[in-house]
Design an enzyme around this catalytic site. Structure first.
Site, PDB file in Angstrom:
ATOM      1  N   GLU A 111       0.887  -1.220   0.039  1.00  0.00           N
ATOM      2  CA  GLU A 111       0.053  -0.072  -0.096  1.00  0.00           C
ATOM      3  C   GLU A 111       0.887   1.259   0.015  1.00  0.00           C
ATOM      4  OE1 GLU A 111      -3.439   2.425   2.605  1.00  0.00           O
ATOM      5  OE2 GLU A 111      -3.064   0.411   3.215  1.00  0.00           O
ATOM      6  N   ASP A 145       1.505 -14.812  12.275  1.00  0.00           N
ATOM      7  CA  ASP A 145       0.360 -15.189  11.638  1.00  0.00           C
ATOM      8  C   ASP A 145      -0.536 -14.217  11.111  1.00  0.00           C
ATOM      9  OD1 ASP A 145      -1.792 -16.693  10.659  1.00  0.00           O
ATOM     10  OD2 ASP A 145      -1.605 -18.103  12.198  1.00  0.00           O
ATOM     11  N   HIS A 177      -1.920  11.294  -0.799  1.00  0.00           N
ATOM     12  CA  HIS A 177      -2.136  10.454  -2.007  1.00  0.00           C
ATOM     13  C   HIS A 177      -1.873  10.742  -3.328  1.00  0.00           C
ATOM     14  CE1 HIS A 177      -3.355   6.851   0.366  1.00  0.00           C
ATOM     15  NE2 HIS A 177      -3.951   7.661   1.246  1.00  0.00           N
TER      16      HIS A 177
END
Length: 408
Positions: free
Chosen positions: A104, A308, A403
């Site tokens: 990301e 995990d 962004h």
């Protein structure tokens, strides 16, 4: 087999094509790298897909024997660092780079900005407040009277259950057993101190021994070793309330001038965004997590340190608070069920081991459990930095422009 890995792989491919071997049997007849190469070539031939990048992994395949079956290579995720950030923890103290693996864009930049602001405030405080891995088998009984009798037996025989469970492990300790009755079903939620291991396998094996002791001495019949009241890898309110793995909190007070100069907003604006978004919005949505994007940091640090990955669903069960004070902004993140370990599982893989080394928490701690506590505190501070940065971006209305500027 020969000393030529390519020849060994070709021989394995021929044996699979001839029906002499199945894909999952290749490691029994060659080393792990030859087996992975042969399996990859078969898959490439059958699908017409080029798997050169998947096959370009940078560690001996036998290092992953305990982590994967039918290996054909590795999925490589970009890894970066945020920080360094100063952590005043119960198990870690000082500056740390936070390793994060993610696809990301802008995530690392956002967390890094949060880390710099936390550092400008003198660092964040972090503490593990509760610890324990759970497993909850479900038993069948005849009726509610037998259920009551089973609950009473468990309360009177916890030492016996502890002896049976702890006989299966040299490290784990059974700390408590909590019964839950639903009609003719009785759930026993076992909680263990698993030290520096995440401990799910340890808890499962120990609980199986304890369940056998229950069946030997009562009318109860074990239906399933996991009755989903544990609760593992699923959203669950019980984990938010009772905790699972590590319950850990990190907080910081950011001086008002730092908020205004570095985050281009005010403590009041950030506090309002947090209340209306993370609390009211999450409540309206029926969310179990009251935060902005804790899962982002948990997932990225899990991938970087061999945790995990499926347990991100519990790790993101977190509450973020923000309060405008006279001196500035108070922000905290409390993660109720962060399931982490520094030994076992994916922590033994080379790149993930290096991620743990970066944090100074690889292997067993002294005292036992200290390294897993330290890892939990590091993740909590990373989540805190991420929450602070995103809330500030929303408060200053800079989220979309950030962004755009990063091309994400």
């Amino acid at each position: 087999m020969t000393d030529d890995p390519d020849a060994d792989a070709d021989a394995l491919v021929r044996r699979v094509r001839d029906g002499d071997l199945r894909l999952h049997e290749l490691e029994d007849h060659a080393d792990a790298d030859a087996a992975a190469t042969a399996r990859r070539r078969i898959v490439e031939s059958d699908t017409g897909v080029d798997l050169d990048a998947v096959g370009a992994y940078g560690f001996p395949a036998d290092r992953a024997d305990a982590n994967i079956e039918n290996m054909i290579g590795a999925a490589q995720v970009p890894m970066g660092v945020a920080g360094p950030v100063t952590i005043h923890g119960g198990a870690v103290d000082g500056e740390r780079y936070l390793p994060m693996a993610t696809t990301e864009g802008a995530l690392l930049a956002s967390v890094n900005r949060g880390c710099s602001v936390v550092d400008a405030a003198g660092g964040a405080t972090a503490r593990v407040t509760k610890s324990g891995m759970t497993r909850a088998p479900v038993f069948r009984v005849g009726d509610v009277a037998e259920a009551e009798a089973l609950v009473e037996w468990v309360r009177e025989n916890e030492d016996r259950l502890r002896e049976a469970a702890e006989a299966t492990t040299s490290h784990g300790e059974l700390t408590d057993v909590t019964p839950y009755v639903v009609g003719d079903s009785v759930f026993l939620r076992f909680r263990y101190d698993t030290k520096d291991a995440m401990g799910m396998n340890m808890a499962t094996i120990a609980t199986r021994a304890a369940a056998e002791a229950v069946e030997e001495s009562t009318t109860a019949s074990l239906v399933a070793l996991s009755g989903n009241l544990c609760t593992d890898k699923k959203p669950a309110a019980i984990n938010a309330v009772e905790g699972r793995g590590r319950s850990v909190t990190a907080d910081v007070v950011i001086p008002r001038d730092v908020v205004e100069e570095r985050l281009h907003t005010t403590p009041e604006a950030i506090a309002e965004v947090n209340t209306r978004k993370n609390h009211v919005g999450s409540a309206k949505a029926g969310s179990l997590g009251f935060n902005a994007h804790v899962a982002n940091v948990v997932a990225a640090m899990f991938l970087a340190t061999g945790q995990d990955a499926a347990q991100v669903v519990e790790g993101s069960n977190a509450i973020t608070t923000a309060e405008a004070r006279e001196e500035g902004l108070y922000v905290s993140v409390s993660l109720a069920s962060l399931e982490v370990g520094t030994v076992g599982g994916g922590t033994k893989l080379p790149t993930q081991g290096e991620g743990l080394d970066l944090l100074g928490v690889a292997g067993g701690g002294d005292p036992p459990g200290a390294n897993a506590d330290a890892l939990a505190e590091c993740i909590a501070v990373g989540a805190l930095a991420g929450e602070l940065s995103l809330l500030a971006a929303l408060g200053s209305r800079h989220l979309s422009s950030a962004h755009e500027s990063l091309g994400r």
